[in-house]
Design an enzyme around this catalytic site. Structure first.
Site, short mmCIF file in Angstrom:
data_model
loop_
_atom_site.label_atom_id
_atom_site.label_comp_id
_atom_site.label_asym_id
_atom_site.label_seq_id
_atom_site.Cartn_x
_atom_site.Cartn_y
_atom_site.Cartn_z
CG HIS A 22 -0.38 -0.11 2.52
ND1 HIS A 22 0.10 0.97 3.20
CD2 HIS A 22 -0.18 -1.18 3.32
CE1 HIS A 22 0.58 0.59 4.37
NE2 HIS A 22 0.43 -0.73 4.46
CG ASP A 30 3.81 8.25 -23.73
OD1 ASP A 30 5.03 7.99 -23.66
OD2 ASP A 30 3.37 9.41 -23.73
NE ARG A 109 9.17 16.65 -20.92
CZ ARG A 109 9.95 17.16 -21.85
NH1 ARG A 109 9.72 18.37 -22.31
NH2 ARG A 109 10.95 16.49 -22.34
CE1 TYR A 131 2.23 17.02 -22.17
CE2 TYR A 131 0.69 17.49 -23.95
CZ TYR A 131 1.84 17.79 -23.26
OH TYR A 131 2.62 18.86 -23.64
N GLY A 132 -0.43 10.74 -22.33
CA GLY A 132 -1.19 9.56 -21.94
C GLY A 132 -0.64 8.82 -20.73
CG ASN A 133 3.34 9.24 -19.84
OD1 ASN A 133 3.65 8.21 -20.41
ND2 ASN A 133 3.77 10.43 -20.24
#
Length: 144
Positions: A22, A30, A109, A131-133
């Site tokens: 946890h 990406d 970023r 910007y898919g991360n």
């Protein structure tokens, strides 16, 4: 092959998900993310979209409820724009799997890169969305 495990989840990724405690974070990056420069524990999921991985991971993964935002994405660089449909598709995928949507935050970023260095692992995907991360934070798995 195991029953009930999504085919996008490789044995290496399944091992990482099981090892995580946890508060640990996992970066789903990406295809262009500098994963090997930032981290020593990298799993490849070439050709697999982040949405497909979220579909497979989310039923196995409890999101952290002790943090304000257990989902983190990169914000657009100044002068650039991002497609809000990318975030919405991720959130819809998560909602479909678990019935609710954890809060999502965005960071710039370079802050995202620093955060990724502290993650448990990075999964390089075949994702090409700008910007898919996304970083997902693991919570406490409830005992049933």
């Amino acid at each position: 092959m195991l029953k009930g495990i999504h085919p996008a989840i490789s044995p290496d990724l399944l091992k990482i998900l099981a090892e995580m405690g946890h508060g640990d974070e996992l970066v789903l990056s990406d295809a262009h993310f500098p994963a090997h420069q930032l981290h020593h524990k990298v799993v490849r999921a070439d050709g697999i979209s982040i949405n497909s991985l979220l579909t497979g991971i989310t039923p196995l993964f409890e999101f952290d409820t002790y943090t304000e935002a257990p989902l983190i994405m990169m914000q657009a660089v100044e002068g650039d724009s991002l497609d809000p449909a990318v975030e919405q598709s991720y959130l819809q995928t998560i909602k479909s799997a678990v019935g609710n949507v954890p809060k999502l935050a965005r960071m710039d970023r370079f802050a995202f890169y620093e955060r990724a260095k502290q993650a448990y692992a990075v999964v390089i995907t075949g994702e090409t969305a700008k910007y898919g991360n996304i970083i997902i934070k693991k919570g406490v798995t409830p005992v049933k």
